[in-house]
Design an enzyme around this catalytic site. Structure first.
Site, PDB file in Angstrom:
ATOM      1  N   ALA A  50       0.832  -1.204   0.000  1.00 59.74           N
ATOM      2  CA  ALA A  50       0.000   0.000   0.000  1.00 59.74           C
ATOM      3  C   ALA A  50       0.868   1.257   0.000  1.00 59.74           C
ATOM      4  CB  ALA A  50      -0.939  -0.008   1.205  1.00 59.74           C
ATOM      5  N   GLU A  69       9.440   4.330   7.257  1.00 67.97           N
ATOM      6  CA  GLU A  69       9.285   2.912   7.626  1.00 67.97           C
ATOM      7  C   GLU A  69       9.996   2.680   8.959  1.00 67.97           C
ATOM      8  OE1 GLU A  69       7.719  -0.062   6.640  1.00 67.97           O
ATOM      9  OE2 GLU A  69       8.713  -0.620   8.524  1.00 67.97           O
ATOM     10  N   ASN A  77       4.536  -6.860   6.146  1.00 66.11           N
ATOM     11  CA  ASN A  77       3.926  -8.157   5.810  1.00 66.11           C
ATOM     12  C   ASN A  77       4.017  -8.430   4.317  1.00 66.11           C
ATOM     13  OD1 ASN A  77       3.148  -9.116   8.286  1.00 66.11           O
ATOM     14  ND2 ASN A  77       1.120  -8.189   8.226  1.00 66.11           N
ATOM     15  N   GLY A  82       3.172 -14.577   0.639  1.00 66.82           N
ATOM     16  CA  GLY A  82       3.415 -15.671  -0.298  1.00 66.82           C
ATOM     17  C   GLY A  82       3.567 -15.235  -1.753  1.00 66.82           C
ATOM     18  N   GLY A  83       3.467 -13.948  -2.013  1.00 67.13           N
ATOM     19  CA  GLY A  83       3.632 -13.468  -3.383  1.00 67.13           C
ATOM     20  C   GLY A  83       2.539 -13.930  -4.326  1.00 67.13           C
ATOM     21  N   ARG A 329     -10.934 -19.658   3.148  1.00 68.29           N
ATOM     22  CA  ARG A 329     -10.051 -19.782   4.309  1.00 68.29           C
ATOM     23  C   ARG A 329     -10.813 -19.895   5.610  1.00 68.29           C
ATOM     24  NH1 ARG A 329      -5.609 -15.286   2.326  1.00 68.29           N
ATOM     25  NH2 ARG A 329      -5.092 -16.458   0.447  1.00 68.29           N
TER      26      ARG A 329
HETATM   27  C1  FAD Z   1       2.540 -14.568   6.130  1.00 70.57           C
HETATM   28  C2  FAD Z   1       1.583 -13.861   5.230  1.00 70.57           C
HETATM   29  C3  FAD Z   1       1.336 -14.346   3.947  1.00 70.57           C
HETATM   30  C4  FAD Z   1       0.434 -13.692   3.104  1.00 70.57           C
HETATM   31  N1  FAD Z   1       0.292 -14.128   1.819  1.00 70.57           N
HETATM   32  C5  FAD Z   1      -0.475 -13.429   0.958  1.00 70.57           C
HETATM   33  C6  FAD Z   1      -0.526 -13.779  -0.407  1.00 70.57           C
HETATM   34  O1  FAD Z   1       0.180 -14.686  -0.859  1.00 70.57           O
HETATM   35  N2  FAD Z   1      -1.343 -13.058  -1.213  1.00 70.57           N
HETATM   36  C7  FAD Z   1      -2.084 -11.999  -0.747  1.00 70.57           C
HETATM   37  O2  FAD Z   1      -2.817 -11.386  -1.537  1.00 70.57           O
HETATM   38  N3  FAD Z   1      -2.019 -11.614   0.538  1.00 70.57           N
HETATM   39  C8  FAD Z   1      -1.223 -12.286   1.399  1.00 70.57           C
HETATM   40  N4  FAD Z   1      -1.106 -11.871   2.703  1.00 70.57           N
HETATM   41  C9  FAD Z   1      -1.760 -10.606   3.083  1.00 70.57           C
HETATM   42  C10 FAD Z   1      -0.951  -9.410   2.526  1.00 70.57           C
HETATM   43  O3  FAD Z   1       0.416  -9.665   2.686  1.00 70.57           O
HETATM   44  C11 FAD Z   1      -1.331  -8.119   3.252  1.00 70.57           C
HETATM   45  O4  FAD Z   1      -2.704  -7.880   3.082  1.00 70.57           O
HETATM   46  C12 FAD Z   1      -0.525  -6.941   2.682  1.00 70.57           C
HETATM   47  O5  FAD Z   1       0.860  -7.212   2.730  1.00 70.57           O
HETATM   48  C13 FAD Z   1      -0.818  -5.676   3.455  1.00 70.57           C
HETATM   49  O6  FAD Z   1      -0.027  -4.653   2.895  1.00 70.57           O
HETATM   50  P1  FAD Z   1       0.102  -3.271   3.633  1.00 70.57           P
HETATM   51  O7  FAD Z   1       0.945  -2.404   2.772  1.00 70.57           O
HETATM   52  O8  FAD Z   1      -1.260  -2.789   4.000  1.00 70.57           O
HETATM   53  O9  FAD Z   1       0.825  -3.605   5.040  1.00 70.57           O
HETATM   54  P2  FAD Z   1       2.362  -4.079   5.330  1.00 70.57           P
HETATM   55  O10 FAD Z   1       2.948  -4.766   4.170  1.00 70.57           O
HETATM   56  O11 FAD Z   1       2.360  -4.772   6.624  1.00 70.57           O
HETATM   57  O12 FAD Z   1       3.100  -2.671   5.464  1.00 70.57           O
HETATM   58  C14 FAD Z   1       2.917  -1.823   6.549  1.00 70.57           C
HETATM   59  C15 FAD Z   1       4.243  -1.187   6.890  1.00 70.57           C
HETATM   60  O13 FAD Z   1       4.019  -0.097   7.799  1.00 70.57           O
HETATM   61  C16 FAD Z   1       5.083  -0.087   8.734  1.00 70.57           C
HETATM   62  N5  FAD Z   1       4.676   0.624   9.953  1.00 70.57           N
HETATM   63  C17 FAD Z   1       3.771   0.217  10.883  1.00 70.57           C
HETATM   64  N6  FAD Z   1       3.688   1.111  11.883  1.00 70.57           N
HETATM   65  C18 FAD Z   1       4.551   2.112  11.583  1.00 70.57           C
HETATM   66  C19 FAD Z   1       4.935   3.310  12.249  1.00 70.57           C
HETATM   67  N7  FAD Z   1       4.438   3.645  13.445  1.00 70.57           N
HETATM   68  N8  FAD Z   1       5.861   4.113  11.661  1.00 70.57           N
HETATM   69  C20 FAD Z   1       6.420   3.771  10.446  1.00 70.57           C
HETATM   70  N9  FAD Z   1       6.101   2.621   9.780  1.00 70.57           N
HETATM   71  C21 FAD Z   1       5.183   1.810  10.347  1.00 70.57           C
HETATM   72  C22 FAD Z   1       5.339  -1.572   8.989  1.00 70.57           C
HETATM   73  O14 FAD Z   1       6.591  -1.803   9.596  1.00 70.57           O
HETATM   74  C23 FAD Z   1       5.201  -2.140   7.590  1.00 70.57           C
HETATM   75  O15 FAD Z   1       6.431  -2.183   6.908  1.00 70.57           O
HETATM   76  C24 FAD Z   1      -0.235 -12.531   3.572  1.00 70.57           C
HETATM   77  C25 FAD Z   1       0.011 -12.044   4.860  1.00 70.57           C
HETATM   78  C26 FAD Z   1       0.917 -12.698   5.679  1.00 70.57           C
HETATM   79  C27 FAD Z   1       1.194 -12.138   7.054  1.00 70.57           C
END
Ligand code: FAD
Length: 383
Positions: A50, A69, A77, A82-83, A329
């Protein structure tokens, strides 16, 4: 009965559930004459899918962008996932003659969501899958040359990075952000949001050189955003107290596959200033992991690519199947959680397939090496 909580009760809730990750975690008072150490048009908090997408889009449109970050590595995450990427209408589906559309994916998701889904938000997702896929390809992400069929989907529509992790997406996006001149800050934790007199978020308080293992570590700085702050801080399942406030059944006995930084303090800050997110209590449980390894490991990948679509999952006491391996799931997680012995202890099921079923299982070799996947030469041995 459904009640709508007042803003005041939300403020109370937020104050009550604030985690002690950062000592000063309370919403900052409105500022009129705030002085900033640095200013950009857009501040993006978080470097997962995101945050990286927001930063790149803002940069492509000409804004100056700061990306903050808190962890020592980018990706959250997203990097450890799992990509696997559900794309309704991918080039590979077209090539393989698989008939799919955003409308079909929408129907699948409404069904999996058991009527609770917010349909407008789902539409955003399903109509966005192909543009989002193209966006990643534009920045150099590479996918496996076959489409996979995951549970809950009515047709094969999963594209997966060649690395089998989301790092295959975050790494090229981080490189692109750096190349385009996004001002990237690692180890930079946002502790507070700064509001102006109208209640608009105009900046953030941070701890630079923050070590996430040491509470309040780092150097305080204050950053301003001329146009907006994008909070893309991901989930909160490593914050057991907060997750139990959303769903009391998810106690400390359940491990989380999330990265250690998924603690939700920025979300709590947003609740404190009146944000009203929906369905925070709908926390996904993954039916793939194994008690033989921690987190989302070799077995999870084996099960999703081989065990579930090409094999069966059985109750080890009876050798019988107890759920459709390609159900969504929630159906599978609920069924697994019900497998208990007479003392209430979990009875973990066994998932298996044959030599044809394992053909695409990239983690087979290491799974066998580390003893978390087992090989049997005959049905008798397996029994
Ligand atoms: C093990 C696992 C496997 C998965 N496999 C899949 C898959 O194969 N396919 C799929 O579609 N979805 C999968 N998902 C779900 C998917 O990964 C998540 O929905 C997605 O990564 C969320 O993205 P995001 O950018 O919202 O959050 P994130 O990728 O978690 O990014 C948020 C970032 O914000 C940072 N942050 C938090 N608080 C602060 C702060 N106070 N100050 C600065 N930075 C901060 C964090 O450190 C992090 O780097 C999986 C999830 C997990 C946990």
């Amino acid at each position: 009965m459904k009640t709508t909580p007042s803003r005041r009760s939300f403020l109370k809730l937020a104050a009550a559930c604030t985690a002690p990750a950062f000592g000063s975690l309370a919403f900052a008072a409105p500022q009129t004459q705030q002085k900033f150490d640095k200013v950009a048009d857009v501040i993006v908090i978080g470097s997962g899918f995101a945050g990286l997408a927001a930063a790149l889009e803002a940069k492509e449109k000409g804004a100056s962008v700061m990306l903050l970050e808190k962890m020592p590595a980018y990706g959250g995450n997203s990097a450890i996932n799992g990509g696997a990427f559900a794309v309704a209408g991918s080039p590979l589906q077209e090539k393989e003659g698989i008939k799919d559309s955003p409308e079909l994916m929408l129907q699948d998701m409404i069904k999996s969501g058991r009527g609770l889904s917010h349909v407008d938000l789902l539409k955003n997702i399903v109509y966005g899958t192909r543009p989002a896929f193209d966006f990643t390809v534009k920045y150099g992400v590479k996918y496996k040359p076959f489409v996979q069929h995951f549970g809950g989907h009515s047709v094969p529509r999963i594209m997966q990075t060649v690395e089998s992790t989301g790092g295959g997406i975050t790494r090229p996006l981080v490189e692109a952000a750096k190349n385009l001149g996004v001002d990237m800050h690692l180890g930079c934790a946002v502790t507070d949001l700064i509001l102006n007199n109208e209640g608009r978020v105009i900046g953030v308080k941070v701890l630079e050189r923050h070590d996430y293992r040491k509470e309040n570590s780092g150097v305080p700085q204050v950053y301003g955003a001329r146009k907006g702050v994008v909070a893309a801080t991901g989930g909160f399942s490593q914050n057991v107290a907060f997750r139990m406030q959303q769903d009391p059944t998810l106690g400390p006995n359940l491990e989380s596959t999330n990265h250690p930084g998924a603690t939700g303090e920025v979300l709590q800050n947003m609740l404190a200033i009146g944000a009203l997110p929906i369905q925070l209590d709908q926390i996904q449980l993954g039916p793939w992991s194994s008690p033989d390894e921690r987190g989302f490991g070799l077995v999870s990948q084996f099960n999703t690519i081989a065990g579930f679509p090409k094999g069966i999952m059985v109750d080890k006491r009876t050798g019988k199947r107890f759920v459709n391996e390609l159900a969504d799931r929630k159906a599978r997680s609920d069924a697994i959680l019900k497998q208990l012995d007479e003392n209430g202890k979990p009875v973990y099921p066994i998932c298996f397939t044959d030599s044809v079923g394992v053909k695409q299982a990239q983690t087979l070799k290491n799974g066998l090496k580390y003893g978390v996947i087992k090989k049997f030469n005959t049905l008798g041995e397996l029994a």
